[in-house]
Design a protein around this motif. Structure first.
Motif, short mmCIF file in Angstrom:
data_model
loop_
_atom_site.label_atom_id
_atom_site.label_comp_id
_atom_site.label_asym_id
_atom_site.label_seq_id
_atom_site.Cartn_x
_atom_site.Cartn_y
_atom_site.Cartn_z
N UNK A 79 -4.52 -1.91 -3.12
CA UNK A 79 -4.33 -0.99 -2.00
C UNK A 79 -3.55 0.24 -2.49
N UNK A 80 -4.08 1.42 -2.23
CA UNK A 80 -3.41 2.66 -2.62
C UNK A 80 -2.37 3.06 -1.58
N UNK A 81 -1.50 4.00 -1.97
CA UNK A 81 -0.49 4.50 -1.05
C UNK A 81 -1.14 5.21 0.14
N UNK A 82 -2.20 5.96 -0.13
CA UNK A 82 -2.89 6.69 0.93
C UNK A 82 -3.48 5.75 1.97
N UNK A 83 -4.04 4.62 1.49
CA UNK A 83 -4.61 3.63 2.42
C UNK A 83 -3.52 3.07 3.32
N UNK A 84 -2.34 2.81 2.74
CA UNK A 84 -1.23 2.29 3.52
C UNK A 84 -0.82 3.30 4.58
N UNK A 85 -0.66 4.56 4.17
CA UNK A 85 -0.22 5.59 5.11
C UNK A 85 -1.25 5.83 6.22
#
Length: 249
Positions: free
Chosen positions: A78-84
């Protein structure tokens, strides 16, 4: 021209869509084509998304990097952008946290006792209180954080910048008071205020505003060392000033 073209033209539907419907109808007798959301399918399934929201509820200060590591599995990265993006879709937005004084158990107990002691006070009681405080006002600029909305390449556009002056522009220290009747006396503080200066301010400024409220008036100030010094306590007692027992900080 084939049947797909003859059907698609009057209906203003693409030829490929018509061809798919015809093909599906011949195959299973149904003309319904399953629809999927535009764009890439979501990387986080519903169970993983619920897990992410639980982790956020447990720790509101966790970074996107920490959260991505907590919900990652051996098969999914999971990327940071997906989390955000997932958090924003669920109403969570990254913001600067509000600050508050660190309260110890004794402080919380004192605050609760103060609230209970004053919960049933009538309007006349609150109208008879003279509130006071010291504050600093910047002559130019602000100590706070400012936000600007801008487009790419507008960093040096005049309306997107904050002007500054050398040495910060200076500031002014003031003591003031107010009540339900309006603002009271104001005093500009020159230098560092000590207990002696504070007693002088109380004598010259505070007593005038307090007496204007009548005999039932109460005076409020914080538990600053200058406010609780022997000299200040002695001055208030000598002048028969009724002081609210203020909260511990």
């Amino acid at each position: 021209k084939d049947d797909s073209y003859k059907i698609s033209k009057p209906l203003h539907i693409s030829k490929n869509t018509v061809a798919k419907v015809i093909q599906k109808c011949k195959k299973d007798g149904s003309a319904t084509i399953s629809q999927r959301s535009p764009g890439h399918p979501r990387k986080l399934t519903s169970p993983w998304e619920r897990l992410l929201m639980r982790r956020v509820e447990e720790n509101r200060h966790a970074s996107s990097l920490q959260l991505s590591k907590e919900v990652e599995s051996q098969t999914v990265t999971i990327s940071h952008d997906t989390i955000r993006c997932t958090l924003q879709r669920n109403g969570m937005h990254g913001c600067r946290p509000r600050k508050k004084p660190l309260l110890k158990p004794r402080h919380k107990k004192a605050h609760l006792e103060f609230a209970r002691a004053h919960a049933d006070k009538d309007e006349d009681y609150w109208d008879s209180i003279l509130w006071s405080d010291e504050t600093k006002i910047n002559v130019f600029g602000t100590d706070g954080f400012k936000t600007v909305w801008r487009r790419k390449g507008e960093e040096y556009k005049e309306k997107c910048m904050v002007p500054t002056v050398k040495h910060g522009g200076g500031s002014v220290l003031m003591w003031g008071c107010m009540s339900a009747a309006g603002v009271g006396e104001l005093h500009f503080i020159d230098g560092i205020m000590n207990s002696q200066m504070y007693c002088s301010i109380l004598k010259e400024k505070m007593l005038l505003s307090l007496r204007a409220l009548g005999r039932r008036a109460f005076f409020q100030h914080e538990n600053d060392p200058k406010h609780t010094s022997k000299a200040t306590v002695g001055f208030l007692k000598k002048n028969r000033v009724k002081v609210i027992q203020w909260l511990l900080i």
